[in-house]
Design an enzyme around this catalytic site. Structure first.
Site, short mmCIF file in Angstrom:
data_model
loop_
_atom_site.label_atom_id
_atom_site.label_comp_id
_atom_site.label_asym_id
_atom_site.label_seq_id
_atom_site.Cartn_x
_atom_site.Cartn_y
_atom_site.Cartn_z
N ILE A 60 0.85 -1.11 -0.07
CA ILE A 60 0.16 0.01 -0.04
C ILE A 60 1.00 1.22 0.13
O ILE A 60 2.09 1.36 0.89
CB ILE A 60 -0.90 -0.08 1.28
CG1 ILE A 60 -1.78 1.23 1.14
CG2 ILE A 60 -0.17 -0.09 2.51
CD1 ILE A 60 -2.87 1.15 2.19
N SER A 61 0.63 2.29 -0.77
CA SER A 61 1.56 3.31 -0.95
C SER A 61 1.63 4.20 0.53
O SER A 61 0.84 4.06 1.21
CB SER A 61 1.07 4.29 -2.09
OG SER A 61 1.06 3.71 -3.19
#
Length: 136
Positions: A60-61
């Site tokens: 997940i960024s």
């Protein structure tokens, strides 16, 4: 410290660093609970400004990257957005909070279309978006 407080502290830091500027992006980052989009065992780390592992070797960024993408996209209420590589659904939810906030009439709301090629992530993302009320 609860998640809402951690989220507020992170957003405040991103504003101070000059990453977050637009009111609509700030509002979305404050409203979307990142802890709901990470694997359960990593919830306590949701507001560390770093990518986190998810499923299938993906991540997940980092929150600052999501903020930067939304700032650069210059999203507005009512727009339609296509996200390729939905991952856990977090970025799609932040975009949806900008283009389709629930506090505007339905005919003024936009829509986010998110696609993902990895079936485990599709299901994970779908559950996350449904649980957080961003699935419509």
């Amino acid at each position: 410290m609860d998640f809402a407080e951690k989220r507020e502290r992170l957003v405040k830091r991103l504003i101070e660093e000059g990453i977050l500027k637009k009111p609509e992006v700030i509002r979305a980052m404050l409203r979307v609970p990142r802890e709901e989009f990470v694997p359960p065992e990593l919830r306590e780390h949701a507001y560390i400004d770093s990518p986190l592992p998810t499923l299938e070797g993906q991540t997940i960024s980092a929150p600052h990257m999501v903020a930067m993408m939304c700032e650069l996209l210059d999203l507005r209420k009512g727009q339609k957005v296509l996200e390729v590589g939905a991952g856990t659904g977090y970025h799609a939810a932040v975009c949806a909070e900008i283009v389709a906030p629930l506090d505007v009439p339905p005919d003024e709301r936009g829509h986010v279309y998110a696609i993902e090629r990895l079936s485990r992530l599709v299901e994970f993302s779908r559950r996350n978006l449904e649980r957080t009320k961003f699935s419509d």
